[in-house]
Motif scaffolding. Sequence first.
Motif, PDB file in Angstrom:
ATOM      1  N   PRO A  61      -2.422  12.160   0.835  1.00 49.39           N
ATOM      2  CA  PRO A  61      -2.808  11.621  -0.485  1.00 49.39           C
ATOM      3  C   PRO A  61      -1.759  10.699  -1.081  1.00 49.39           C
ATOM      4  CG  PRO A  61      -2.247  13.942  -0.628  1.00 49.39           C
ATOM      5  CD  PRO A  61      -2.343  13.622   0.824  1.00 49.39           C
ATOM      6  N   PHE A  62      -0.491  11.003  -0.856  1.00 48.74           N
ATOM      7  CA  PHE A  62       0.575  10.146  -1.360  1.00 48.74           C
ATOM      8  C   PHE A  62       0.483   8.760  -0.737  1.00 48.74           C
ATOM      9  CE2 PHE A  62       5.419   9.382  -1.437  1.00 48.74           C
ATOM     10  CZ  PHE A  62       5.297   8.634  -2.598  1.00 48.74           C
ATOM     11  N   GLY A  63       0.252   8.705   0.569  1.00 44.90           N
ATOM     12  CA  GLY A  63       0.129   7.416   1.250  1.00 44.90           C
ATOM     13  C   GLY A  63      -1.084   6.628   0.807  1.00 44.90           C
ATOM     14  N   LEU A  64      -2.201   7.327   0.567  1.00 42.87           N
ATOM     15  CA  LEU A  64      -3.424   6.639   0.144  1.00 42.87           C
ATOM     16  C   LEU A  64      -3.249   5.957  -1.205  1.00 42.87           C
ATOM     17  CD1 LEU A  64      -6.439   5.966   0.384  1.00 42.87           C
ATOM     18  CD2 LEU A  64      -6.929   8.215  -0.609  1.00 42.87           C
ATOM     19  N   ILE A  65      -2.797   6.716  -2.205  1.00 41.21           N
ATOM     20  CA  ILE A  65      -2.684   6.123  -3.533  1.00 41.21           C
ATOM     21  C   ILE A  65      -1.557   5.104  -3.581  1.00 41.21           C
ATOM     22  CG2 ILE A  65      -1.131   7.896  -4.445  1.00 41.21           C
ATOM     23  CD1 ILE A  65      -4.026   6.114  -6.282  1.00 41.21           C
ATOM     24  N   LEU A  66      -0.500   5.302  -2.780  1.00 43.96           N
ATOM     25  CA  LEU A  66       0.593   4.321  -2.735  1.00 43.96           C
ATOM     26  C   LEU A  66       0.107   3.008  -2.145  1.00 43.96           C
ATOM     27  CD1 LEU A  66       3.607   3.794  -3.205  1.00 43.96           C
ATOM     28  CD2 LEU A  66       4.044   4.674  -0.913  1.00 43.96           C
ATOM     29  N   ALA A  67      -0.698   3.066  -1.091  1.00 41.52           N
ATOM     30  CA  ALA A  67      -1.216   1.846  -0.481  1.00 41.52           C
ATOM     31  C   ALA A  67      -2.175   1.118  -1.419  1.00 41.52           C
ATOM     32  CB  ALA A  67      -1.919   2.179   0.837  1.00 41.52           C
ATOM     33  N   VAL A  68      -3.076   1.867  -2.067  1.00 42.99           N
ATOM     34  CA  VAL A  68      -4.059   1.241  -2.956  1.00 42.99           C
ATOM     35  C   VAL A  68      -3.376   0.577  -4.146  1.00 42.99           C
ATOM     36  CG1 VAL A  68      -5.981   1.710  -4.521  1.00 42.99           C
ATOM     37  CG2 VAL A  68      -5.931   2.774  -2.267  1.00 42.99           C
ATOM     38  N   THR A  69      -2.468   1.298  -4.804  1.00 45.00           N
ATOM     39  CA  THR A  69      -1.815   0.726  -5.979  1.00 45.00           C
ATOM     40  C   THR A  69      -0.854  -0.402  -5.609  1.00 45.00           C
ATOM     41  OG1 THR A  69      -0.132   2.482  -5.877  1.00 45.00           O
ATOM     42  CG2 THR A  69      -2.025   2.839  -7.325  1.00 45.00           C
ATOM     43  N   THR A  70      -0.291  -0.363  -4.410  1.00 45.60           N
ATOM     44  CA  THR A  70       0.584  -1.460  -3.973  1.00 45.60           C
ATOM     45  C   THR A  70      -0.218  -2.751  -3.827  1.00 45.60           C
ATOM     46  OG1 THR A  70       2.134   0.003  -2.838  1.00 45.60           O
ATOM     47  CG2 THR A  70       2.072  -2.287  -2.120  1.00 45.60           C
ATOM     48  N   ILE A  71      -1.393  -2.660  -3.241  1.00 47.37           N
ATOM     49  CA  ILE A  71      -2.226  -3.853  -3.081  1.00 47.37           C
ATOM     50  C   ILE A  71      -2.566  -4.452  -4.435  1.00 47.37           C
ATOM     51  CG2 ILE A  71      -4.502  -4.651  -2.351  1.00 47.37           C
ATOM     52  CD1 ILE A  71      -4.320  -2.717  -0.011  1.00 47.37           C
ATOM     53  N   PHE A  72      -2.924  -3.599  -5.403  1.00 46.29           N
ATOM     54  CA  PHE A  72      -3.262  -4.107  -6.738  1.00 46.29           C
ATOM     55  C   PHE A  72      -2.024  -4.624  -7.463  1.00 46.29           C
ATOM     56  CE2 PHE A  72      -7.252  -1.859  -6.168  1.00 46.29           C
ATOM     57  CZ  PHE A  72      -8.141  -2.662  -6.863  1.00 46.29           C
ATOM     58  N   ALA A  73      -0.901  -3.892  -7.364  1.00 47.56           N
ATOM     59  CA  ALA A  73       0.306  -4.294  -8.089  1.00 47.56           C
ATOM     60  C   ALA A  73       0.841  -5.625  -7.590  1.00 47.56           C
ATOM     61  CB  ALA A  73       1.379  -3.208  -7.946  1.00 47.56           C
ATOM     62  N   VAL A  74       0.805  -5.838  -6.282  1.00 50.40           N
ATOM     63  CA  VAL A  74       1.303  -7.093  -5.729  1.00 50.40           C
ATOM     64  C   VAL A  74       0.274  -8.202  -5.890  1.00 50.40           C
ATOM     65  CG1 VAL A  74       2.130  -8.231  -3.641  1.00 50.40           C
ATOM     66  CG2 VAL A  74       2.783  -5.874  -4.102  1.00 50.40           C
ATOM     67  N   GLY A  75      -0.994  -7.867  -5.701  1.00 53.71           N
ATOM     68  CA  GLY A  75      -2.042  -8.874  -5.807  1.00 53.71           C
ATOM     69  C   GLY A  75      -2.137  -9.497  -7.187  1.00 53.71           C
ATOM     70  N   ARG A  76      -1.888  -8.699  -8.219  1.00 55.44           N
ATOM     71  CA  ARG A  76      -2.006  -9.251  -9.578  1.00 55.44           C
ATOM     72  C   ARG A  76      -0.901 -10.239  -9.893  1.00 55.44           C
ATOM     73  NH1 ARG A  76      -0.306  -4.032 -13.315  1.00 55.44           N
ATOM     74  NH2 ARG A  76       1.762  -3.700 -12.441  1.00 55.44           N
ATOM     75  N   LEU A  77       0.203 -10.191  -9.138  1.00 54.58           N
ATOM     76  CA  LEU A  77       1.307 -11.110  -9.381  1.00 54.58           C
ATOM     77  C   LEU A  77       1.210 -12.382  -8.555  1.00 54.58           C
ATOM     78  CD1 LEU A  77       4.269  -8.561  -9.470  1.00 54.58           C
ATOM     79  CD2 LEU A  77       3.025  -9.555 -11.393  1.00 54.58           C
ATOM     80  N   ILE A  78       0.383 -12.366  -7.511  1.00 51.54           N
ATOM     81  CA  ILE A  78       0.248 -13.540  -6.661  1.00 51.54           C
ATOM     82  C   ILE A  78      -0.500 -14.656  -7.379  1.00 51.54           C
ATOM     83  CG2 ILE A  78      -0.761 -14.402  -4.514  1.00 51.54           C
ATOM     84  CD1 ILE A  78       1.734 -12.728  -4.140  1.00 51.54           C
ATOM     85  N   VAL A  79      -1.516 -14.277  -8.157  1.00 55.06           N
ATOM     86  CA  VAL A  79      -2.362 -15.270  -8.819  1.00 55.06           C
ATOM     87  C   VAL A  79      -1.697 -15.737 -10.108  1.00 55.06           C
ATOM     88  CG1 VAL A  79      -4.636 -15.736  -9.783  1.00 55.06           C
ATOM     89  CG2 VAL A  79      -4.395 -14.165  -7.850  1.00 55.06           C
ATOM     90  N   PRO A  80      -1.386 -17.015 -10.250  1.00 52.02           N
ATOM     91  CA  PRO A  80      -0.758 -17.514 -11.480  1.00 52.02           C
ATOM     92  C   PRO A  80      -1.780 -17.640 -12.598  1.00 52.02           C
ATOM     93  CG  PRO A  80      -1.151 -19.332  -9.966  1.00 52.02           C
ATOM     94  CD  PRO A  80      -1.560 -18.077  -9.237  1.00 52.02           C
TER      95      PRO A  80
END
Length: 269
Positions: A61-80
């Motif tokens: 479960p730790f890996g699942l939520i870490l992977a999901v939130t990482t994609i969202f956390a990084v993805g939101r910063l890519i788009v200017p």
Amino acid sequence: MLTILLATTAAATVVVELLNWWYAPEQGFGLAVRTGWAMLRSFGFLLLIGHVRRGRTAARPFGLILAVTTIFAVGRLIVPRQGVPPLPGLLGFAVLGALCVAVVWLLYRSSAVAGHLVRHRPRLVIDRAGISWRETPPRRPQASAWLLTSRVAAFTYSPLMLVPALVAGGSILDDRLTAVPAVLFWIGAGITASYAVLFCTAFLLRGKDWARGLLVVVTVAVLAVDLPLCWWLLGLDGLVRDGAPLLAAAGVALYGLRRASRARDAAPS
């Protein structure tokens, strides 16, 4: 293989964030807070490596939520805010997304990993042989993997609320003094959410039915507080960047509760 993959993902998280910071047209306070929070996930992957090497059941479960939130956390910063994302940032995000998907696939689809992640945390044990520190099963009833997933996802509510609250705190420096009470309320709600989730999940893992309903209420309350404040203080851009990760975590928590309830109802009595 999994530990090497996790170390690579941690390094990729740092590289992508540095690329985004380098190409960002506005390197303000808000971007610094969001970037710092995203880069903390690299330490999360290092912690996950420790869980995997020790064969801990909480690694999934730790890996699942870490992977999901990482994609969202990084993805939101890519788009200017305006224009299109830089090509290096997009390529880095694509690589990071593929690594996160591979991590989740190995955690949940690999029979070798499933056979390895069976150990519990060591505890202080006092018995006739004396005092020792050794692995012991938890005293509570064995919780399902989906309940553990909901628990880990719910624990992210508080930081996912505090990050945009700190970003909104930067608006106070821009002569928006009217936002002070709202920002303070937002921070207080984020701290309160952590204690509410801790209370709910403590009884949730003990099989209390009322704890499931209470966690749903807490999830709805968290969304009802966070999303309007994101829209009011940070605008539509902040609602997308900071509200989407919280929605993803809430979705994982509620889906885990639903799957756990179905599994319990389908189990023979």
